[in-house]
Scaffold this motif. Structure first.
Motif, mmCIF file in Angstrom:
data_model
loop_
_atom_site.group_PDB
_atom_site.id
_atom_site.type_symbol
_atom_site.label_atom_id
_atom_site.label_comp_id
_atom_site.label_asym_id
_atom_site.label_seq_id
_atom_site.Cartn_x
_atom_site.Cartn_y
_atom_site.Cartn_z
ATOM 1 N N ILE A 258 31.477 32.398 24.274
ATOM 2 C CA ILE A 258 30.629 33.629 24.408
ATOM 3 C C ILE A 258 29.489 33.186 25.513
ATOM 4 N N ALA A 259 29.061 31.667 25.007
ATOM 5 C CA ALA A 259 27.758 31.354 26.041
ATOM 6 C C ALA A 259 28.354 30.917 27.549
ATOM 7 N N ALA A 260 29.679 30.542 27.469
ATOM 8 C CA ALA A 260 30.202 30.484 28.746
ATOM 9 C C ALA A 260 30.309 31.678 29.729
ATOM 10 N N VAL A 265 29.017 35.759 33.831
ATOM 11 C CA VAL A 265 28.570 37.238 34.206
ATOM 12 C C VAL A 265 27.267 37.188 34.837
ATOM 13 N N GLU A 266 26.298 36.315 34.318
ATOM 14 C CA GLU A 266 24.911 36.226 35.053
ATOM 15 C C GLU A 266 24.955 35.943 36.475
ATOM 16 N N ASN A 298 34.963 45.745 41.999
ATOM 17 C CA ASN A 298 35.977 44.850 42.407
ATOM 18 C C ASN A 298 35.355 43.409 42.504
ATOM 19 N N LEU A 299 34.087 43.232 42.949
ATOM 20 C CA LEU A 299 33.314 41.863 42.948
ATOM 21 C C LEU A 299 33.632 41.365 41.652
ATOM 22 N N LEU A 300 33.002 41.890 40.841
ATOM 23 C CA LEU A 300 32.944 41.511 39.057
ATOM 24 C C LEU A 300 34.313 41.175 38.793
ATOM 25 N N CYS A 304 34.669 37.348 37.650
ATOM 26 C CA CYS A 304 34.784 37.395 36.162
ATOM 27 C C CYS A 304 36.025 37.104 35.427
ATOM 28 N N GLY A 305 37.192 37.391 36.289
ATOM 29 C CA GLY A 305 38.538 37.382 35.585
ATOM 30 C C GLY A 305 39.011 36.007 35.533
#
Length: 320
Positions: A258-260, A265-266, A298-300, A304-305
């Motif tokens: 979760i921390a990672a 995401v940030e 699209n960028l996220l 993040c994937g």
């Protein structure tokens, strides 16, 4: 049935030297004091007196036989009997050792000087070590403040400071220190969570030095009645009990994931924000809200994937 008018007893969790619970109680109130003693020179004089009395007694017995004087013989026998008790006041004390001196059960004092020492004859002398000692408690299974079972052990460094209390106040001061150390360790471990402490709270794993200080203070308060001083206490083993270790490991792994994810995401949001701002600031492209939302999505997904992104070529427009 207890009398309701009787005032309540003091808390048993307070000062160990407080008022006993349930009865009036009785303690051996004794404090160490120096015993009458002499150094090496006095001890040598005592030994010389011992050999002199033996020689004089033998001479008197011989003269009594030669002169037929029973009085001299009786005096010689008396001197020989007295000489047998003279060496009982001489003892040898090694560095780091003391001798607790008693005369017919009465405490005379403690001899702390080393070497050949002379003291009162007809006394019993018990050796008490004042060297620094340490021992490791057995591994205890206790529930922490959150109710989780943990295995914990500690090393206690201690020293006898009052030989009189160590000898007369408790039955076995070494066993007393061990039992009270485990009791104090159990009490402190139950007062703190193993991990994930709330604000202002100390955890066993995160504040090891502070918890060790609490253990040392509590052990010292419990063993002061035995004339013992605690120098240091350190946690030597700390782990979840085997029955919950796997579950707690999964929880720690989930927390790390979760921390990672939060950092990923940030960082992705920051990168998307910078990209959109630069496109609009440099006038490269003009995006309405719908195109902006599609680009952000699209960028996220790409940033993040977990799997590698596969590009798709759109031959038409966003609206067809």
């Amino acid at each position: 049935m207890p009398d309701p008018t009787t005032p309540p007893q003091d808390s048993v969790g307070g000062d160990p030297s407080g008022r006993p619970v349930g009865h009036a109680g009785a303690r051996v109130e004794v404090v160490e004091r120096p015993a009458p003693s002499g150094g090496t020179a006095v001890a040598l004089l005592v030994l010389l007196a011992f050999f002199g009395l033996i020689a004089l007694g033998i001479v008197l017995i011989a003269l009594a036989d030669a002169d037929d004087a029973p009085g001299l013989g009786a005096l010689g026998v008396l001197l020989l009997v007295v000489s047998l008790f003279v060496p009982s006041g001489v003892t040898v004390i090694s560095p780091g050792q003391t001798k607790v001196v008693q005369l017919f059960g009465r405490y005379l004092g403690t001899i702390r000087r080393t070497g050949l020492v002379a003291t009162v004859p007809l006394t019993t002398k018990k050796k008490v070590s004042v060297r620094v000692r340490n021992f490791e408690t057995s591994e205890l299974k206790v529930n922490d403040a959150d109710g989780n079972p943990v295995n914990i052990a500690c090393i206690v460094v201690w020293q006898v400071t009052d030989t009189a209390r160590a000898t007369f106040a408790v039955e076995d001061y070494e066993g007393f220190v061990k039992v009270q150390s485990e009791s104090a360790l159990r009490h402190v471990a139950m007062s703190h969570p193993y991990d994930d402490a709330d604000a202002g709270e100390r955890s066993l794993r995160g504040a090891t030095d502070l918890v060790s200080g609490e253990i040392a203070s509590e052990v010292a308060a419990r063993v002061v009645i035995a004339g013992v001083e605690v120098i240091e206490a350190r946690i030597s083993n700390l782990a979840y009990a085997p029955e919950i270790a796997q579950a707690m490991l999964q929880r720690q792994q989930a927390g790390a994931i979760i921390a990672a994810r939060e950092r990923i995401v940030e960082g992705a949001v920051s990168m998307v924000e910078d990209a959109l701002g630069r496109l609009e600031r440099d006038g490269i492209v003009s995006l309405d809200d719908e195109r902006r939302a599609a680009m952000v999505s699209n960028l996220l997904v790409v940033l993040c994937g977990e799997s590698r992104a596969t590009p798709v070529v759109n031959a038409g427009t966003l609206y067809s």
